[in-house]
Structures are given as C-alpha cells and as structure tokens.
Design an enzyme around this catalytic site. Structure first.
Site, PDB file in Angstrom:
ATOM      1  N   GLY A 129       1.675   4.570   5.630  1.00 50.77           N
ATOM      2  CA  GLY A 129       0.687   5.504   5.124  1.00 50.77           C
ATOM      3  C   GLY A 129      -0.234   5.975   6.229  1.00 50.77           C
ATOM      4  O   GLY A 129      -0.499   5.255   7.187  1.00 50.77           O
ATOM      5  N   TYR A 130      -0.729   7.237   6.099  1.00 51.69           N
ATOM      6  CA  TYR A 130      -1.670   7.802   7.053  1.00 51.69           C
ATOM      7  C   TYR A 130      -3.002   8.004   6.353  1.00 51.69           C
ATOM      8  O   TYR A 130      -3.064   8.213   5.137  1.00 51.69           O
ATOM      9  CB  TYR A 130      -1.168   9.149   7.581  1.00 51.69           C
ATOM     10  CG  TYR A 130      -0.175   9.038   8.713  1.00 51.69           C
ATOM     11  CD1 TYR A 130      -0.595   8.671   9.989  1.00 51.69           C
ATOM     12  CD2 TYR A 130       1.165   9.297   8.502  1.00 51.69           C
ATOM     13  CE1 TYR A 130       0.310   8.573  11.023  1.00 51.69           C
ATOM     14  CE2 TYR A 130       2.079   9.197   9.540  1.00 51.69           C
ATOM     15  CZ  TYR A 130       1.634   8.833  10.805  1.00 51.69           C
ATOM     16  OH  TYR A 130       2.516   8.736  11.832  1.00 51.69           O
ATOM     17  N   LYS A 160      -2.526  -2.720  10.031  1.00 47.40           N
ATOM     18  CA  LYS A 160      -3.524  -1.665   9.917  1.00 47.40           C
ATOM     19  C   LYS A 160      -4.047  -1.375  11.308  1.00 47.40           C
ATOM     20  O   LYS A 160      -4.472  -2.279  12.022  1.00 47.40           O
ATOM     21  CB  LYS A 160      -4.659  -2.099   8.990  1.00 47.40           C
ATOM     22  CG  LYS A 160      -4.195  -2.526   7.607  1.00 47.40           C
ATOM     23  CD  LYS A 160      -5.324  -3.077   6.757  1.00 47.40           C
ATOM     24  CE  LYS A 160      -6.301  -2.017   6.341  1.00 47.40           C
ATOM     25  NZ  LYS A 160      -7.326  -2.510   5.398  1.00 47.40           N
ATOM     26  N   ASP A 197     -13.208   0.183  -6.226  1.00 45.74           N
ATOM     27  CA  ASP A 197     -12.107   1.148  -6.387  1.00 45.74           C
ATOM     28  C   ASP A 197     -10.896   0.429  -6.959  1.00 45.74           C
ATOM     29  O   ASP A 197      -9.801   0.514  -6.423  1.00 45.74           O
ATOM     30  CB  ASP A 197     -11.765   1.797  -5.051  1.00 45.74           C
ATOM     31  CG  ASP A 197     -10.866   3.023  -5.239  1.00 45.74           C
ATOM     32  OD1 ASP A 197     -10.676   3.439  -6.396  1.00 45.74           O
ATOM     33  OD2 ASP A 197     -10.347   3.537  -4.239  1.00 45.74           O
TER      34      ASP A 197
END
Length: 1363
Positions: free
Chosen positions: A852-853, A879, A1037
């Site tokens: 993922g970006y 990460k 979140d």
C-alpha cells in the site's frame, strides 16, 4: 477392450518367440505327402496335396496369391483347402484340392507356417513344383516387356507346362540354342541368356517342337535400359497428416540413368482392399530420367493410417522409401511445455530458444506475446528464438494458437528468467587515485545482478606491483580490458592494522528502479598506501573492482603554498612552493602569466588551458628541493627576496601526469601593497568626565601597512591594566570607572617605516568618588533583585505548563492525544528504544511487493531471515517512508515505533517484530504480515461462499473455545495468561506461515464462511480493543478496513497510518484540511472533538454492522452532510443487517447509545460475544437451521440470504448479559422497537421505550446517488469548515429544552423536513414518543447549572432499503 489388448499382446509375444526360433533354425519344417521336387499331372486331372506340421499351416499356389485367413474357402478357381487329421508329432494338417487342373496351374505349391512371417524352404515351409501337361499349350507365359540392361545375364521367363522340352530362343534376326554357358535352359525359370547377345534384339520368343507341331511362346518386347538408379524420393518427406474424408496423394520419384527402366511397387494398409491406385509417370531429361509413381486415395479413413512404402527395382538395384500417414477424426490443437514452464538464460547469450511441444492439425494460426504485447517478425510455433539476450528479455512469453474454422484456441505461457552477471557500477566512473594522509575515506561498491548478490567481499594487499593480463571487456564488445593479476590478497576485517577500519556494512538499496547491493568500507584513518578490491558474485558470474589506495601528505597530490600567506607588503620576502606527489606527477615548472596575454585584442578575458600555458607565460627559474630518502613528493620553490609592486601578477605551477602525460596546473595571484606614511583620520578632542563614568578615546589611522600605535599619559607610556583596556590594534583606549587620578594629557603616537604622526587631548574629571560608589551599589542591588524575581517567575510558569515526568508518561499511553496539550515530539522523549532488543539487520531483510502507498509512506511485503527463533525465513510487513521524506515525517514514524514497543504484544493486534533504525538506510518498522488482507475486502469476496449452517471442524471449534477460555483466564489473572494466549496462537499462526503450501492446514479462501466465523471475528476485535483500552490507547478509526485477517481465523487490529491515503479513501470526509471517517464517529467526536474509549465502542458497533452485512458500506444510500450529522445527534440510527441475530442487534444499539457512559465497556463485549461463541446458542445451531426466519429485502443480492443464527441465541445470551445491556434489550422479533438511553439529569438516569421509525418512514433530503453499496463513495460529502462552524454554532445557540425543576418534564422537539422539504417541528408524542436531547452529548449545547431533564429518546434507524 482390455481383453482384446491382452490377447494381442500375447499373440505378439508368441510371434516374437516364433521369429526367434526361425532365426535360430531350430524349427521342424512341415512335410508334404509328395516327396519329389517336381510332380507331373495332366490337364483335367485333380490335384491333392496334404501338408502336416507343428504349427498352424497355410497354402500358397499359382492360382491364389495368399491363402484364406481363417476357415475353408471353396472356389474352383482357387482350389479348396481343408483341414485333415494330423499326427502326434505334427498335429496340424492342411490338404489342398484342385479339380480339373489346366496348364496355367503349373507352378510352385508352398505349404508354410501361418503365423510366421519368414518363409524359409526346409525350415518354415515345404514346396513342390507341379507341371500340368497341356500338349496343345506347352508355353504358359503372357506377353510382357523385357528390360535389358548391362548386367552379365538375364532370364527370359519362357515358362512351360511340360518338362524336358527342347527349347530355343528366337529373335527377329537370330536363333539361340542352349549351350550350357551363354544360353542355359531351365524348365521352371526359362532361358538364361548373356546380355550382349540381346542388344540387337527387338523381341524374343521361345520355340519348341512336340510331335510334329512347332509351338511359339508369347513374345517379349525387348527394351534396352540403363542399370543405375541415382536416388529415390517420397513426397511429402515428413509424416503426412489428414482429416477423415480428405484425399491422400503420395509421389514416389526415382532419378535414374538415361533410358532406364524401373518397376514400382507399393505397400500400404489399404492395398489388400484395393484402396487407391498408383499411376506411373516418366520424364526424360537431358542427362537422366525421372520416373514417378503417384499413389492417390480418395476419402481417407482411419483404416488408411499407417506406413506407406514405395519400392523401386530395375533388376540390379532396389530402392525403398517410406513415410507415415496419420488420419485424424477431428481438428485438434495440443501444446505442452517441453522443458518446463520456467526457463533460464544468461544475459549476453547470442541465441536462446523457448521450445514447446506442439501437435495440431490442421496447422493453426499462432502469435507470440511478451508480457501481453505481440512480438513482430517471423517465428515458429514450435520454438521462439531470441537473439542477443539482455535483462530486458526477462518476462512472460505466451504462445496463442487458434483454428478459426474449428473454433479451437489454446494458450501456453513460459517464464524466461535472464540471469545477469554481477557488475560493479563504480567501475564505470573514474575514482580518485590519491587520498590524503590521516583523512577519513569511504570506499563504496554498488553491485547489481540477477540473482541479486547478497554479499560483497572486501580484500586488501600491500602496495606492490602486479602483473597485467587481458580480459574480455564486459562493457565494450570485441575489446579487452587489461586487468592486474595480484596475489597475497587478505580479507578486510575491522581489526585491520594497516589502515584502521571504522565500519564495513552491506545492505540492499533501491537505486534507479532496481534493488542493488551496496557495500561501504569506511577507513577511519588513512595512514599507509595499499590496494583494495571488492568482489561480488552470483551463480552466473563474478566481478571485482580494484582500488589503488595511495596515501599522500599533499592535498590532492598537487598544491601551491605561499609564505607569507596573507596580503604582501612591499619589501617583504616571498617564497612560493609548488608541491607535487612523485607517484602521480613529474616535471614541475614555474611560469608567470604575461598581462598582455590575459585579454584578447578586444579586451575580453582569455580562457587559458594548462596544456598550452607555456605559450602565454614566461618560465621562471626555480630551485628543486632535495628529496629526503623515502619521501614521495617533490617541491619546486620560487623565491622573491624583496617583493615589489612590479612582482604583482599570476604565477602558475605546471606538472605532468606520469601515466597519461596530461598537463595540470595551479595558479596563484600575488597582490603587493606599496608602503605609505600613516595618517590620522580623526584627531583626539578634550573631554570632561564624571567620576565613576566610562572613558573612551579612539585614534583612527589609515595607511598601507598596519602601523604601531602607542599611548602616553602625561608623557609616560600607558599600558593595559585593571580598568584600562586597549583594543582594535591599540586604536581604542577605554577606562572603566574613571577616578580623579585619571585626569591628564593623553597622547596617541602612530609610526611605520615611512614616518610617524601624533594626536593629543586633555581629560578632566569632576565630582566625588563617594557619591559614585553609592550609585554603583544601588544599581547592582536593584539588578540582582530583578534577576531573582525573574528566575522565580520563570520556574513557576514552567511548572504550571509542564506536568510531572510520571504524568506525561502515563498520559502518553493514549496514542491519540490532542497535540495542542503536549506535542508528539515531547511525548516521545519519555519513550525509549532498545536497539539491542528490536534492531534487525538490514542485510537479512529482502523487500518485495508494495502492499500500500500513502501520502508520505508505504507498506512493503518482505522476507525476514531469522527474525523468529527456530525459523529460517518469515514473511513480514515493513512500514517505511517514501523517498524525500521530511524530518517531521521521520520523527512521526519513529514515534509510532516507540508507541508499538510500549503497548506490547497481543494476539489480536498487529505486533511489532523489529526495526531498522541505523543511519545506513531508510527507517523501517517491521510488523506482522496478514496474508488475507483486511476484513472488509475478505467478507465481500466470501459472500458467495457464505454458508450459515456449515459445520465447523472439531479443530476449529476447539480453537474458538480456547480463545474464549484463555480470554476469561486472562481477566481473572491479569498479566499472566495474555502471554500464554499470544504464545499459543502466534505459534500456530507462525507455523502456518512458515509451512509449505502442501503442509498448510487450512486455506480460508477454500473453506466456507459461517455464522460462527462472524461471531468469532467480532469477539477477537473486542478482545483486541479491550487490550488497547487497558493500555489507555484510543484507536479513533476502528473499522473493518483496519482489521487484518491472518492464518487460523485470527484477526488483528491495525492502523497503517502511513499506508492509508485518507485523501482518496471514500470512507473519509474532509473537515477543513483534514478528513474524518464520519460514518464510524460517535456524535461527541463529531461535534465536541472528544475521543475516548467509549467513542471507540461506538465505532465497534458500526464494525459489527459491517461484519454482519458481509462487508457492506455503512449507511447505504445516505448522503453524508450536515443533515446526516444532525439526524445522528438527534438519535437516528442505522437499521441492523438481516444476518444480525437479536443478540447482535442489541449489542449494536447499546454501542450506539447517545450517552457515552451508557455504552458497554469492551470487557463486557468480550464476555457477551464469548458466550455467543461458546455458549448453548451455537450448540442448537442444527435446530435453528431447520427453521430459518424470512429474510429482509435488500438491493444487494448477498443480503437476501437466510440467516441461520437462532433467535433464541439472543434470548439465551440475554440471560447471561450484564445488567447494563439487559435493560436495553431488544425484543426478539420486533427489531424496529428499541429502548434507547436518553439524557442524564443530576445523576438520575431515566429511560423509556418508544417505537423506532425506520429511515423509510422519515427519509432524509433526497440526493442523487450512483454506485454500489460496497463501494459507496463520498463524492460531494465534503463538509467545509464553514458548514462545521454552522453546526457547532447551532449546537451552542439552540436550547432544545428548558428544564425548570426536578419535578417537571419538558418535551423538546427538533424540526424535521416535511414532504415539501420545509423544516417542521414534530408534535408532542408523535409517532409513539417524544424527542429529548442530552445536554452533554445530544444537543451539543452549554446549559446552565440549573438545567436538568429526564426525557426518553426516540431513535430512528438508517436502513439499507432507503438506498
């Protein structure tokens, strides 16, 4: 079919055995009842011959080419073959009967073994020649053509029916009598005649006399032919493939000597059935003759497949050619790998073939592709040929085959891996050859190859010459590089004594779009010259870089020094020294540039080149200093004893490179300042000074040379002492605290070589010294007191602003903290990073694909070697920041690392595994890798596989129960079993991760999704959030997109803040410059910006909705705008998904309580969901599946499935639920009616029940919406800062109620839109209830202390039906 194949196999073995017996001549031949070689009978007689043998028998005679295959066959033309009685020695018997024989029956009668191919007289066959005498027809031959060639003799086949006749041979011009030499007669074969006797004959006839009558045989036409055959060819040469019904054409051609004759014969499967015909052709050329036989078969069938043999015979030579004919019933395409799906090559290979095994008919059309792009040029469908292979040739090659007429299409792909020999990129650029002594140097080698070399070896050797040898250049074809051949290499270690090694590090770095291996050798102190080399290798090659590490005391090996170095004054001695290292330079020379050559005729400056400096400069005489023994440098000195203004100008030192012979030069400009007499720019003036004041006098001078300045007082030399200071080269005189004795005449005297200049002034002092001392005491005391109070106020202010160390550390455990209170950087100062425990070597981490970006970061899948004890390689997630990240982003990632360390490990949280923080590479945080991705996408993908009544395996159920039991044990003994739970399931999970695909116990993509799975996922999320809450961590979140699914059905809470691009995520809505997940946020978080563990509980309720809707987006069809926020605050809620049981719906509603204090804690949710997962509800699942409830209607197809969770599960769970949940329990059937918490008034809690209105009854303002429920975007949902200010302003201004006393209950209503879109106020008690708002969390107002209320809240559901 199998029995027939076995029978054929046995028959074949038997025939093989018999053939072997024949070849060894060990077989007993058959016997005839006629023992003589010739047997004579008359015309009209009958012939009977019996044959006995040890094996089945068959007859051959002139009247029949082959005997019948089985049984008896009666025919007057062919005769009769019957079985007869055999004997013990010869059990098989066949008798041949011919009735009324005639002359044409004359010939050889052969009895042979039926199943033996070879017919050998006396071994496998027995024969007798029978003459059938016909006195009217002694000759029995037919007219024929006789081919005569140049051989010694040939037979004229005049066959007779009467033995013992006197026969002569007649031609058109002569008669030949048998003489036993050149002409020989044989009753069975005819007349053997020498060839030269027949060259003039046109025809031949045999003649005999019987009785008084002469008889002539049928004539033989004589054809004189050549006797040499050159070649034979059968077209098509290769095997021929046909479809059933097509025409077969075979052309057999013989190239023979001119005027040659050839007899053709064919053997093929359909010959006995007389399928096909062959037509001879003859083409005479100038030098040879071409003779052909064309075989044609129309409408071929499966019976025509087999071997086709063409035989050519001219009586001397015999040629034979064969081909295979394959007949297919239908068109087909078959293609397979010939050498496997993956092929390897090496860069630089001139030719590489990618072969496939292809079988197809008719020949199909084809096209080769590379990585989906068609390849141009002419290629073969059997193999793709690549020339000049490079790394760019790596890829997936696909062969597409198709037959449009038959509708056939096949594809096959091959993966080509091009291995690249390693190359060191620093060899392409020139490197320094001289290094300064005592300097710190870094030697770097960057290598690339395929496969990527994982290590680079460093070696060194003393500074001694090496031999040179030629080696093929890797960069320039058809050329060779001269490489030194050195010995005595030693491995470089950090304990190297020659040049101290500071560090030696190797890592993998992403450079120019490729992963490259970088190795850096840092030399702490360059002392001794040496030779270094770095060596890199992989399985296809090796490369090395040789570094000449020459250490010199001269910077850069060549420099100019000037003494003195500062600005020159007229008359000073000057020494210019040009120093050059003798290892690199030679031929030192001094030049002075002519002023006239520095500019051209137009006055423009010229660009001077060191190569031709001698053309523009004047050589100067200089002295070369003697070199001490062992020294490696030369010094050429230019001395000027007394420098004058005419010496000003550019001086150039020129040297020559020893190897390249290039000229190098350095330039030095001499600036000479002429001497001049000093002068005063300002004269001294008389001064009147008070006692204790300060006195300052300046003697400012000007001149080409800094003069000497001397001060006098009353004609006495004044020197520096306490209170008297001289500064700025004695130009400034300062006296502190002037006293009476400081009065007098002061003189400033300035002198240099050109002369002196003076200036004087008088100083007068007035006042008393006692008064001055008192003023000083007062001023000093006031200053000390002021400083004391200032420091005291500063300390008090700092203590008020900064909490104690312990308070900050405790408060920071809440990861989501208002940065306005304590900055993040300041919080992280109190969290430590233990490198000995968490640091992981970069060289053991191999980065893979990007998962993922984000805006400034990314998450990469990687392989970590040895990150767990007892394992070789584990898949992890890394990460890291993007290239060009700022320092603040770097600090943010480091803060996240420290926070993960402080939180600790838990089974249901993505745990930290290690980090790479050393400065040799980017900052990387290593966490667990979850192979099934996030829970939202997984649930959507598994909708078709959702089977609510599917049985879980005992192992899975045991794992679910173990989760619950260990969670309860952890609650009873805090801090103990949590580690046991993590260790037990992480071991299982890790084992599955490291196991091979064949050993993996379970694949979640293949197993069905059940209701137990949904409850298990919910339980584990609650368990993880309970752990985070215990660590005072607020997630803020919590959503299905931030829940990852790992092996063994283990879910893990994560928050990849760096990987999630919240500016593109449709689940987020912008608030000002930030984006907020409004669908998951509690009302107090939206309006009051309050984030607590209870606001996470609200988000957990939305997460339950996502899980039991199988990944749907919350609030389907609802526009996220100001009205949404108002309705949410007023008590409107979502309708529960149809898969949710009453117990799950009740949990959702309690999580969505408007009063945060009324929401259940995560520990309560763990207990309730654990009971659902383990309790009696699931034990009665079979009963529930037999009586499913009716499904609700929904636009989404996957929502119309029948729920199989029992309604009585909720009722059973309600009995064990905590009281806080039971008093808000939901009726089992009527899930549109709820009891919802209202507002709090002076600590008293009053709750009531009211009917819930669905969103269908009171919809929001209609909005245009397009898209699926799952991928609902938030286009147009961005609330600007002004809109939020309006919401907050209303929430402060609107007093939705007025509570006047404890005994009064005042109804408060809020306007709702009517059918025309206008806002109206609902009447009291409308729709079954009154609307009240909580003063703290509902209305978002600021009531006075006297305000209080005790209302019931009416709650409306958002339903997916509104979509």
């Amino acid at each position: 079919m199998q029995r027939g194949a076995a029978l054929c196999l046995r028959l074949w073995l038997c025939l093989g055995l018999l053939d072997g017996l024949v070849s060894g001549y060990s077989m007993t031949p058959p016997t005839l009842n006629i023992t003589e070689e010739s047997h004579v009978i008359d015309t009209g007689d009958s012939l009977s011959i019996s044959c006995r043998g040890q094996h089945p028998l068959e007859w051959a005679w002139p009247g029949a080419q082959e005997a019948p295959a089985t049984g008896d066959k009666d025919s007057e033309d062919t005769g009769v073959v019957r079985d007869c009685e055999g004997t013990d020695a010869r059990p098989y018997c066949k008798v041949l009967l011919l009735h009324e024989v005639h002359a044409n029956d004359t010939g050889s009668y052969v009895c042979y073994y039926k199943y033996i191919k070879a017919r050998i007289e006396g071994t496998t066959a027995a024969s007798s020649y029978v003459f059938v005498r016909d006195f009217e027809q002694p000759f029995i031959n037919k007219p024929d053509t006789l081919l005569v060639n140049r051989k010694d003799a040939m037979w004229v086949p005049c066959l007779v029916s009467i033995p013992g006749l006197n026969v002569t041979l007649r031609s058109q011009s002569s008669v030949l009598w048998p003489d036993g030499q050149e002409v020989v007669w044989d009753d069975r074969r005819g007349m053997l005649v020498s060839t030269p006797l027949l060259h003039d004959a046109l025809y031949l006839q045999c003649e005999t006399t019987w009785g008084d009558q002469d008889f002539l045989s049928n004539p033989f036409l004589v054809h004189i032919t050549g006797n040499e055959l050159y070649d034979i060819q059968l077209l098509p040469r290769k095997s021929l493939e046909l479809l059933v019904g097509e025409k077969l054409v075979l052309n057999c051609t013989v190239w023979a000597e001119f005027n040659s004759g050839v007899t053709f014969d064919w053997d093929y499967p359909g010959k006995q059935a007389e399928r096909g015909k062959w037509v001879p052709e003859r083409r005479s050329q100038q030098t040879h003759t071409e003779l052909s036989s064309i075989l044609t078969i129309h409408n071929v069938s499966q019976h025509d497949l087999g071997s086709y043999v063409c035989k050519a015979n001219n009586g001397i030579q015999r040629f034979r050619e064969s081909t295979e004919v394959i007949v297919h019933e239908n068109p087909f395409i078959s293609v397979e790998w010939l050498k496997g799906p993956i092929l390897e090559a090496t860069a630089g290979d001139e030719l590489v073939k990618l072969p496939v095994k292809l079988a197809a008919y008719p020949p199909p059309e084809f096209q080769w592709y590379k990585d989906g792009k068609a390849l141009s040029g002419r290629h073969s469908p059997h193999a793709l040929v690549l020339k000049e292979v490079t790394e760019a040739s790596t890829g997936t090659y696909t062969l597409a085959l198709w037959n449009s007429a038959a509708g056939l299409r096949r594809n096959i792909s091959l993966e080509l891996v091009v291995n690249v020999p390693p190359q060191i990129h620093e060899k392409e650029a020139s490197s320094p050859s001289i290094y300064s002594r005592h300097s710190r140097q870094a030697l770097t080698c960057t290598a690339y190859g395929v496969p990527l070399p994982l290590s680079i070896q460093w070696h060194w050797r003393p500074w001694t010459p090496c031999k040179m040898f030629a080696q093929r250049s890797l960069r320039r074809r058809q050329q060779q590089d001269l490489m030194p051949q050195c010995r005595d290499w030693r491995a470089v270690t950090t304990q190297d004594a020659v040049n101290p090694i500071e560090s030696l590090d190797t890592w993998t770095e992403f450079v120019e779009g490729k992963n490259k291996t970088v190795s850096k050798l840092v030399i702490q102190n360059a002392n001794v010259s040496a030779m270094y080399k770095c060596v890199v290798s992989n399985k296809v090659g090796q490369d090395e870089r040789l570094i000449y590490f020459y250490v010199t005391t001269i910077p850069d090996g060549f420099t100019i020094e000037s003494k003195p170095s500062e600005e020159l004054l007229e008359g000073q001695p000057v020494l210019l020294s040009c120093q050059a290292d003798s290892y690199k330079y030679e031929h030192l020379r001094w030049y002075r540039l002519n002023l006239s050559t520095l500019h051209d005729a137009h006055g423009n400056p010229l660009l001077l080149d060191c190569k031709n400096v001698h053309l523009f400069a004047t050589p100067l005489a200089a002295s070369l200093e003697e070199v001490a023994p062992g020294a490696r440098h030369a010094t050429l000195s230019l001395s000027i004893p007394r420098v004058a203004p005419e010496h000003e100008g550019h001086y150039v030192c020129e040297v020559q490179d020893r190897r390249s012979h290039d000229k190098h030069c350095h330039k030095k400009y001499l600036s000479v300042q002429a001497l001049e007499a000093p002068r005063l720019t300002q004269n001294l003036t008389d001064l009147l000074v008070n006692v204790s004041d300060s006195l300052e006098m300046q003697c400012l001078v000007a001149g080409a040379h800094a003069p000497s300045i001397v001060w006098y007082k009353d004609e006495r030399l004044l020197e520096e002492k306490s209170g008297v200071d001289l500064a700025d080269s004695n130009q400034k005189l300062s006296i502190q605290r002037v006293r009476e004795e400081d009065a007098g005449r002061y003189l400033c005297s300035v002198c240099n070589a050109k002369g002196c200049v003076n200036s004087s002034a008088s100083v007068a002092v007035e006042g008393s010294e006692d008064k001055g001392s008192m003023e000083i005491v007062i001023l000093v005391g006031t200053g000390v007191i002021a400083v004391f109070f200032w420091v005291l106020l500063l300390l008090i202010f700092c203590n008020m602003r900064r909490p104690a160390h312990a308070d900050i550390k405790t408060g920071y455990l809440s990861i989501i903290m208002d940065p306005g209170e304590v900055p993040l950087e300041e919080q992280c100062e109190y969290l430590s990073y233990d490198a000995s425990q968490w640091e992981f070597p970069r060289e053991r981490l191999h980065l893979g694909r990007v998962l993922g970006y984000g805006a400034f970061g990314k998450v990469v899948e990687a392989s970590a070697f040895g990150i767990h004890k007892g394992s070789s390689c584990d898949t992890v997630a890394v990460k890291m920041l993007k290239e060009g990240a700022t320092a603040s982003e770097h600090r943010a990632l480091m803060s996240e690392l420290k926070i993960l360390i402080h939180i600790g490990n838990h089974l249901n949280v993505v745990n930290l595994l290690g980090a790479c923080t050393k400065p040799q590479g980017p900052l990387m945080v290593i966490v667990e890798f979850c192979k099934y991705g996030n829970l939202s996408n997984f649930l959507r993908a598994k909708r078709d596989a959702f089977s609510p009544c599917a049985e879980k395996s005992p192992e899975q159920r045991g794992r679910f129960r173990a989760m619950v039991e260990l969670a309860r044990l952890d609650r009873r003994r805090p801090g103990s079993s949590d580690r046991v739970l993590f260790a037990r399931f992480s071991k299982t999970e890790g084992g599955a991760r490291r196991a091979s695909p064949d050993q993996e116990a379970e694949d979640l993509w293949l197993s069905p999704l059940t209701m137990e799975d949904l409850v298990c996922y919910s339980f584990q999320v609650a368990r993880g959030m309970e752990f985070l809450a215990s660590r005072k961590c607020i997630h803020r979140d919590l959503a299905a997109r931030n829940i990852l699914l790992s092996e063994s059905d283990v879910v893990k809470i994560c928050d990849f803040g760096l990987a999630r691009d919240i500016y593109k995520d449709p689940d987020y809505v912008r608030k000002g410059s930030a984006r907020l997940p409004l669908k998951w946020m509690a009302p107090e978080s939206i309006f009051d910006k309050v984030y607590t563990t209870q606001s996470d509980v609200w988000s957990f309720g939305v997460l339950l909705w996502e899980i039991f809707s199988l990944g749907a987006s919350p609030y389907p069809g609802v526009q996220i705008n100001e009205e949404f926020c108002q309705r949410l605050r007023d008590g409107t809620r979502m309708r529960a998904p149809e898969l949710a049981t009453p117990a799950i719906r009740r949990i959702m509603l309690n999580c969505w309580s408007g009063d945060p204090k009324a929401r259940p804690a995560f520990s309560e949710l763990v207990e309730i969901l654990g009971d659902l997962l383990q309790g009696r509800g699931l034990q009665e699942e079979e009963e529930v599946c037999m009586a499913p409830r009716s499904s609700q209607s929904s636009e989404e197809g996957s929502f119309s499935q029948v729920s199989t969770m029992a309604l009585h599960i909720a009722q059973a769970d309600a009995e064990d639920s905590p009281p806080s949940l039971q008093r808000h329990s939901l009726a089992a059937r009527y899930y549109n009616w709820v009891s919802f918490p209202g507002c709090l008034a002076r600590g008293a809690e009053t709750r009531g029940s009211s009917r819930m209105k669905t969103f269908e009854e009171f919809p929001m303002t209609p909005t245009t919406y397009k898209g699926s429920v799952d991928n609902q975007t938030d286009s147009g949902m961005v609330l600007a800062s002004e809109e939020f200010e309006q919401i907050e302003s209303r929430h402060r201004q609107e007093s939705g109620f007025s509570c006047k006393g404890p005994g009064q209950n005042v109804a408060v209503t809020r306007a709702h839109p009517d059918s025309q879109g206008r806002r109206r106020r609902p009447e009291r008690g409308a729709r079954g209830g009154q609307v009240f708002y909580n003063s703290e969390y509902g209305e978002l107002s600021e009531p006075s202390e006297e305000d209080h209320c005790s209302p019931s809240a009416r709650v409306t559901f958002f339903t997916d039906n509104s979509y």
